[in-house]
Structure formats: structure tokens, C-alpha cells
Design an enzyme around this catalytic site. Structure first.
Site, PDB file in Angstrom:
ATOM      1  N   ASP A  46     -20.072 -12.042 -38.790  1.00 49.28           N
ATOM      2  CA  ASP A  46     -19.749 -13.477 -38.829  1.00 49.28           C
ATOM      3  C   ASP A  46     -20.607 -14.159 -39.887  1.00 49.28           C
ATOM      4  OD1 ASP A  46     -18.517 -15.921 -37.233  1.00 49.28           O
ATOM      5  OD2 ASP A  46     -20.595 -16.434 -37.715  1.00 49.28           O
ATOM      6  N   TYR A  51     -23.388 -20.573 -45.344  1.00 53.64           N
ATOM      7  CA  TYR A  51     -24.603 -19.769 -45.193  1.00 53.64           C
ATOM      8  C   TYR A  51     -25.118 -19.260 -46.548  1.00 53.64           C
ATOM      9  CZ  TYR A  51     -23.110 -19.520 -40.255  1.00 53.64           C
ATOM     10  OH  TYR A  51     -22.696 -19.809 -38.980  1.00 53.64           O
ATOM     11  N   LYS A  76     -16.046 -18.912 -42.690  1.00 56.96           N
ATOM     12  CA  LYS A  76     -15.685 -20.271 -42.248  1.00 56.96           C
ATOM     13  C   LYS A  76     -15.612 -21.223 -43.437  1.00 56.96           C
ATOM     14  CE  LYS A  76     -18.703 -19.331 -38.294  1.00 56.96           C
ATOM     15  NZ  LYS A  76     -19.882 -18.687 -38.882  1.00 56.96           N
ATOM     16  N   LEU A 191     -28.139 -16.528 -27.854  1.00 59.35           N
ATOM     17  CA  LEU A 191     -29.492 -16.408 -27.265  1.00 59.35           C
ATOM     18  C   LEU A 191     -30.228 -17.745 -27.324  1.00 59.35           C
ATOM     19  CD1 LEU A 191     -30.478 -13.054 -29.032  1.00 59.35           C
ATOM     20  CD2 LEU A 191     -29.807 -13.332 -26.629  1.00 59.35           C
ATOM     21  N   ILE A 229     -22.016 -13.241 -31.048  1.00 57.10           N
ATOM     22  CA  ILE A 229     -22.414 -12.839 -32.410  1.00 57.10           C
ATOM     23  C   ILE A 229     -23.920 -13.059 -32.589  1.00 57.10           C
ATOM     24  CG2 ILE A 229     -20.234 -13.019 -33.678  1.00 57.10           C
ATOM     25  CD1 ILE A 229     -20.889 -16.013 -34.151  1.00 57.10           C
ATOM     26  N   LYS A 231     -27.680 -12.893 -33.814  1.00 61.11           N
ATOM     27  CA  LYS A 231     -28.294 -12.623 -35.126  1.00 61.11           C
ATOM     28  C   LYS A 231     -29.702 -12.077 -34.926  1.00 61.11           C
ATOM     29  CE  LYS A 231     -31.484 -14.174 -38.255  1.00 61.11           C
ATOM     30  NZ  LYS A 231     -32.900 -14.532 -37.984  1.00 61.11           N
ATOM     31  N   SER A 232     -30.041 -11.060 -35.700  1.00 60.16           N
ATOM     32  CA  SER A 232     -31.430 -10.626 -35.795  1.00 60.16           C
ATOM     33  C   SER A 232     -31.607  -9.927 -37.133  1.00 60.16           C
ATOM     34  CB  SER A 232     -31.787  -9.656 -34.660  1.00 60.16           C
ATOM     35  OG  SER A 232     -33.102  -9.180 -34.877  1.00 60.16           O
ATOM     36  N   VAL A 233     -32.787 -10.075 -37.704  1.00 58.70           N
ATOM     37  CA  VAL A 233     -33.092  -9.280 -38.903  1.00 58.70           C
ATOM     38  C   VAL A 233     -34.010  -8.114 -38.555  1.00 58.70           C
ATOM     39  CG1 VAL A 233     -32.755 -11.135 -40.583  1.00 58.70           C
ATOM     40  CG2 VAL A 233     -34.994 -10.866 -39.490  1.00 58.70           C
ATOM     41  N   ARG A 237     -34.080  -4.937 -32.676  1.00 55.81           N
ATOM     42  CA  ARG A 237     -33.301  -5.944 -31.926  1.00 55.81           C
ATOM     43  C   ARG A 237     -31.804  -5.864 -32.253  1.00 55.81           C
ATOM     44  NH1 ARG A 237     -37.080 -11.251 -33.020  1.00 55.81           N
ATOM     45  NH2 ARG A 237     -38.719 -10.807 -31.498  1.00 55.81           N
TER      46      ARG A 237
HETATM   47  N1  LIG Z   1     -20.143 -22.007 -35.951  1.00 55.90           N
HETATM   48  C1  LIG Z   1     -21.328 -22.577 -35.983  1.00 55.90           C
HETATM   49  O1  LIG Z   1     -21.461 -23.792 -36.148  1.00 55.90           O
HETATM   50  C2  LIG Z   1     -22.535 -21.737 -35.805  1.00 55.90           C
HETATM   51  C3  LIG Z   1     -22.414 -20.380 -35.844  1.00 55.90           C
HETATM   52  N2  LIG Z   1     -23.514 -19.582 -35.680  1.00 55.90           N
HETATM   53  C4  LIG Z   1     -23.297 -18.123 -35.699  1.00 55.90           C
HETATM   54  O2  LIG Z   1     -23.902 -17.546 -34.547  1.00 55.90           O
HETATM   55  C5  LIG Z   1     -24.834 -16.546 -34.948  1.00 55.90           C
HETATM   56  C6  LIG Z   1     -25.969 -16.422 -33.947  1.00 55.90           C
HETATM   57  O3  LIG Z   1     -26.603 -17.656 -33.763  1.00 55.90           O
HETATM   58  P1  LIG Z   1     -28.110 -17.945 -34.217  1.00 55.90           P
HETATM   59  O4  LIG Z   1     -28.231 -19.405 -34.396  1.00 55.90           O
HETATM   60  O5  LIG Z   1     -28.417 -17.098 -35.363  1.00 55.90           O
HETATM   61  O6  LIG Z   1     -28.964 -17.630 -32.931  1.00 55.90           O
HETATM   62  P2  LIG Z   1     -29.128 -16.446 -31.848  1.00 55.90           P
HETATM   63  O7  LIG Z   1     -28.927 -17.083 -30.524  1.00 55.90           O
HETATM   64  O8  LIG Z   1     -28.332 -15.262 -32.222  1.00 55.90           O
HETATM   65  O9  LIG Z   1     -30.680 -16.134 -31.981  1.00 55.90           O
HETATM   66  C7  LIG Z   1     -31.249 -15.631 -33.152  1.00 55.90           C
HETATM   67  C8  LIG Z   1     -32.768 -15.628 -32.953  1.00 55.90           C
HETATM   68  O10 LIG Z   1     -33.097 -14.793 -31.839  1.00 55.90           O
HETATM   69  C9  LIG Z   1     -33.979 -13.761 -32.274  1.00 55.90           C
HETATM   70  N3  LIG Z   1     -33.527 -12.543 -31.578  1.00 55.90           N
HETATM   71  C10 LIG Z   1     -32.378 -11.865 -31.779  1.00 55.90           C
HETATM   72  N4  LIG Z   1     -32.294 -10.809 -30.967  1.00 55.90           N
HETATM   73  C11 LIG Z   1     -33.422 -10.801 -30.221  1.00 55.90           C
HETATM   74  C12 LIG Z   1     -33.915  -9.929 -29.221  1.00 55.90           C
HETATM   75  N5  LIG Z   1     -33.223  -8.866 -28.826  1.00 55.90           N
HETATM   76  N6  LIG Z   1     -35.130 -10.229 -28.659  1.00 55.90           N
HETATM   77  C13 LIG Z   1     -35.842 -11.299 -29.066  1.00 55.90           C
HETATM   78  N7  LIG Z   1     -35.406 -12.155 -30.017  1.00 55.90           N
HETATM   79  C14 LIG Z   1     -34.204 -11.913 -30.603  1.00 55.90           C
HETATM   80  C15 LIG Z   1     -33.825 -13.658 -33.766  1.00 55.90           C
HETATM   81  O11 LIG Z   1     -35.030 -13.216 -34.362  1.00 55.90           O
HETATM   82  P3  LIG Z   1     -35.131 -12.159 -35.582  1.00 55.90           P
HETATM   83  O12 LIG Z   1     -33.978 -12.398 -36.497  1.00 55.90           O
HETATM   84  O13 LIG Z   1     -36.462 -12.507 -36.179  1.00 55.90           O
HETATM   85  O14 LIG Z   1     -35.127 -10.789 -34.963  1.00 55.90           O
HETATM   86  C16 LIG Z   1     -33.537 -15.110 -34.136  1.00 55.90           C
HETATM   87  O15 LIG Z   1     -34.741 -15.844 -34.195  1.00 55.90           O
HETATM   88  C17 LIG Z   1     -25.276 -17.032 -36.333  1.00 55.90           C
HETATM   89  O16 LIG Z   1     -25.962 -16.038 -37.059  1.00 55.90           O
HETATM   90  C18 LIG Z   1     -23.961 -17.456 -36.918  1.00 55.90           C
HETATM   91  O17 LIG Z   1     -23.227 -16.324 -37.331  1.00 55.90           O
HETATM   92  C19 LIG Z   1     -24.748 -20.124 -35.445  1.00 55.90           C
HETATM   93  C20 LIG Z   1     -24.935 -21.489 -35.437  1.00 55.90           C
HETATM   94  C21 LIG Z   1     -23.832 -22.414 -35.617  1.00 55.90           C
HETATM   95  O1  LIG Z   2     -24.949 -22.247 -38.518  1.00 53.09           O
HETATM   96  C1  LIG Z   2     -23.882 -22.844 -38.564  1.00 53.09           C
HETATM   97  O2  LIG Z   2     -22.822 -22.240 -38.603  1.00 53.09           O
HETATM   98  C2  LIG Z   2     -23.867 -24.318 -38.556  1.00 53.09           C
HETATM   99  O3  LIG Z   2     -22.867 -24.910 -38.762  1.00 53.09           O
HETATM  100  C3  LIG Z   2     -25.096 -25.064 -38.214  1.00 53.09           C
HETATM  101  O4  LIG Z   2     -26.233 -24.426 -38.471  1.00 53.09           O
HETATM  102  C4  LIG Z   2     -25.119 -26.441 -38.856  1.00 53.09           C
HETATM  103  O5  LIG Z   2     -24.893 -26.322 -40.219  1.00 53.09           O
HETATM  104  C5  LIG Z   2     -26.387 -27.127 -38.574  1.00 53.09           C
HETATM  105  O6  LIG Z   2     -27.059 -26.825 -37.630  1.00 53.09           O
HETATM  106  C6  LIG Z   2     -26.802 -28.220 -39.451  1.00 53.09           C
HETATM  107  O7  LIG Z   2     -27.949 -28.781 -38.985  1.00 53.09           O
END
Ligand SMILES: NC(=O)C1=CN([C@@H]2O[C@H](COP(=O)(O)OP(=O)(O)OC[C@H]3O[C@@H](n4cnc5c(N)ncnc54)[C@H](OP(=O)(O)O)[C@@H]3O)[C@@H](O)[C@H]2O)C=CC1
Ligand SMILES: O=C(O)C(=O)[C@@H](O)[C@H](O)C(=O)CO
Length: 274
Positions: A46, A51, A76, A191, A229, A231-233, A237
Site C-alpha cells: 500500500d 508518500y 492513491k 497498530l 496494512i 508498516k514497519s521498517v 517486525r
Molecule cells: N489512507 C490514509 O489516509 C492512511 C493510510 N495509511 C496506510 O496505513 C499504513 C500503516 O499505518 P501507519 O500509520 O504506518 O501505522 P501502523 O499502525 O502500521 O504503525 C507503524 C508504527 O508501528 C511500529 N511497529 C510496526 N510493527 C510493530 C511491531 N510488531 N512491534 C512494535 N512496533 C511496531 C513501526 O515502527 P518501525 O517502522 O520502526 O518498526 C511504526 O512506528 C501506512 O504505512 C499507509 O500505507 C496510514 C495513514 C493514513
Molecule cells: O498517510 C496517509 O495516507 C495520510 O493521508 C495521512 O498521513 C495524512 O496525509 C496526514 O496525516 C496529514 O497530516
């Protein structure tokens, strides 16, 4: 490698229930992160034009040698590209950056209702779908009112609504509106950006089932039928977040996580974000 279940979308397409999100991964680190995810077994990625890392995703896909029909790639349309013609141009630009000739899922990122363009934008998504350049189209951050307006247009309905869902913000009304229209709920920030992982209810269940807090929260989503979906780098994890299919939470454990609802939105409110 874990077998990832799929969810059938309203047009019959199978979408992996767990995908890999790449928000906030810098462009120059994205190819490596996506490569880790593909090696761990993820096949759904995703991303979003906003991004700034679609090219990194594309580079990892190309280098992987994985057959295109084994992948499920979502991107998107960003808010400033809404409108019929600008959407068609943005779609082409995203495909170009990803190095693909078609997408699996294309989403309107936010409704931005103040601009009043999301219905014209949806018509453009219907056009690229009709042309066979995307297998499914959907929306993101659409509240029930926005979703109903799209449904009232006629033609192809959104297959997916990607919204913020995690234990602290469950958006039950939005999930119910999605369900009523046959739209799959995909949880972003599943998460809560790690914000719920030290909650005692979650850590207690994690101890009881001998899993990590993240696995407990992700399993709660999976058992409630949502696409997720995370995310982790961090390679360990990335793997951990996929290992969700050899344990189960009880009804009481699910209810204990349901009880964590606290209106804990981490992102913008869809009615006001432009
Ligand atoms: N449509 C929209 O508007 C949006 C879409 N998204 C989508 O959703 C995805 C996920 O959301 P996101 O905001 O990234 O947040 P998440 O809820 O996926 O959390 C990511 C965070 O959690 C940490 N993490 C991940 N796995 C673990 C684990 N097993 N144990 C402990 N910590 C963990 C990561 O750290 P680290 O990376 O350091 O391991 C990072 O800091 C985004 O990447 C994007 O694709 C997100 C926001 C808005
Ligand atoms: O991550 C996404 O997909 C988002 O749309 C959000 O992060 C959004 O852009 C936001 O949080 C702006 O503050």
C-alpha cells in the site's frame, strides 16, 4: 512462508488480508523495506502518490522477479489531483513511477468535501477501471455520507474504503456503512502507530496467548474481517506482523480489545482535511 488469506471484493477480486504499508518510509529506503516485506511473504503493498515513494516500491517489485499476477499493488490519488482530467493524469503518473501497466487497487485518498470534487474524481476512477487499467477501485477516509453520495452516482461501487481503525478508534458506524454497501473495510494505522501496544489489556492478552502485543492487535483486526496494512521498517517486525494465522483470540479477548475505544484519532478528520 505464511499463507496469507484473501478477502473477496465486491467485484470478485481476491485481496490479501494483510498487506505492507509504506507511509513515512523515505524514498531512498523504500526499495529495501519493500524487498524485506516481499521476502517475508507479503504480496500486497500500500503506497500513495503523497508518500513520495512509489518509485522505490516499483524498484523493489521489479528486482523481486515475482510474477505480476502474484502481487496486489495499491496506490492513491492525492487531494490536489482531484477532478476528472487531473485524476486521469495522476493515475498515469503513478503507474509510471511504479513501473506498472496496471494497478490492483486505486483509491481516492481523502474526500476533501470542501472542494466538492470527489464525485467527478470517482467518475475518472470508473473510467480507468472500465479500461482495464486497474482491477478494483475504492476510496479512503470516506465517511458514510461521502460513501452514499458515491453509491448514488450509479455504476461501479467502491470495492474498499481504507479508514483509520485500531483499538482506540474503531469507527463502528463507518464500518457498518461500508458493510451495508458491500465495501470492504481496510484499516490504516492498524497498530495506532504503535500507540496501543503498551496498553495493559493488550499486553495481558499477549502474555496469555504467548504472542507480541502487535500480533494481538493485528489478530483482532483479522478475526473481525478487516484488511490490514501494518508498516514497519524493522525486518523482525515485518515478519512478526505476518505471523498471525496460527493462533486465535477468544470472544472475551476480542471484547476486551473492543472496550479500548476512546475516540483516539491519530490522523485528520475526513470532513475537515483538505
Ligand atoms: N489512507 C490514509 O489516509 C492512511 C493510510 N495509511 C496506510 O496505513 C499504513 C500503516 O499505518 P501507519 O500509520 O504506518 O501505522 P501502523 O499502525 O502500521 O504503525 C507503524 C508504527 O508501528 C511500529 N511497529 C510496526 N510493527 C510493530 C511491531 N510488531 N512491534 C512494535 N512496533 C511496531 C513501526 O515502527 P518501525 O517502522 O520502526 O518498526 C511504526 O512506528 C501506512 O504505512 C499507509 O500505507 C496510514 C495513514 C493514513
Ligand atoms: O498517510 C496517509 O495516507 C495520510 O493521508 C495521512 O498521513 C495524512 O496525509 C496526514 O496525516 C496529514 O497530516
Amino acid at each position: 512462508m505464511p499463507v496469507i488469506p484473501t478477502i473477496e471484493l465486491n467485484n470478485g477480486i481476491a485481496m490479501p488480508q494483510v498487506g505492507y504499508g509504506v507511509f513515512q518510509i523515505p524514498e531512498d529506503e523504500t526499495a529495501q523495506a519493500v524487498t524485506h516485506a516481499l521476502e517475508a511473504g507479503y504480496r500486497s503493498i500500500d503506497t500513495a502518490a503523497a508518500y513520495g515513494n512509489e518509485s522505490g516500491v516499483g524498484a523493489a517489485l521489479k528486482a523481486s522477479g515475482i510474477a505480476r499476477d502474484e502481487l496486489f499493488i495499491t496506490t492513491k490519488l492525492w487531494n490536489s489531483d482531484q477532478g476528472y482530467d487531473s485524476t486521469l493524469r495522476a493515475f498515469d503518473a503513478s503507474l509510471g513511477r511504479l513501473g506498472l501497466d496496471h494497478l490492483d487497487l486505486y483509491l481516492i485518498h481523502w474526500p476533501t468535501p470542501k472542494h466538492g470534487k470527489y464525485l467527478d474524481t470517482w467518475r475518472a476512477l470508473q473510467k480507468v477501471h472500465e479500461e482495464g487499467r486497474v482491477r478494483a477501485i475504492g476510496v479512503s477516509n470516506f465517511l458514510p455520507s461521502h460513501l452514499r453520495a458515491v453509491a448514488d452516482l450509479g455504476g461501479v461501487l467502491p470495492a474498499v474504503n481504507q479508514i483509520e481503525v485500531h483499538p482506540a478508534l474503531q469507527q463502528r458506524d463507518a464500518q457498518e456503512a461500508n458493510r451495508a454497501l458491500g465495501v470492504v473495510t481496510e484499516a490504516w494505522s492498524p497498530l495506532a502507530q504503535a500507540g496501543v501496544l503498551d496498553n495493559p489489556a493488550v499486553t495481558g492478552i499477549a502474555t496469555a496467548v504467548d504472542r507480541t502485543p502487535a500480533q494481538v492487535v493485528l489478530r483482532w483486526h483479522v478475526q473481525q474481517g478487516r484488511v490490514i496494512i501494518p508498516k514497519s521498517v524493522t525486518p523482525s517486525r515485518i515478519q512478526e506482523n505476518l505471523d498471525l494465522f496460527d493462533f486465535e483470540l477468544s470472544d472475551d479477548q476480542l471484547a476486551a480489545i473492543d472496550a479500548l475505544e476512546s475516540d483516539g484519532r491519530t490522523g485528520p478528520h475526513p470532513d475537515f482535511f483538505n
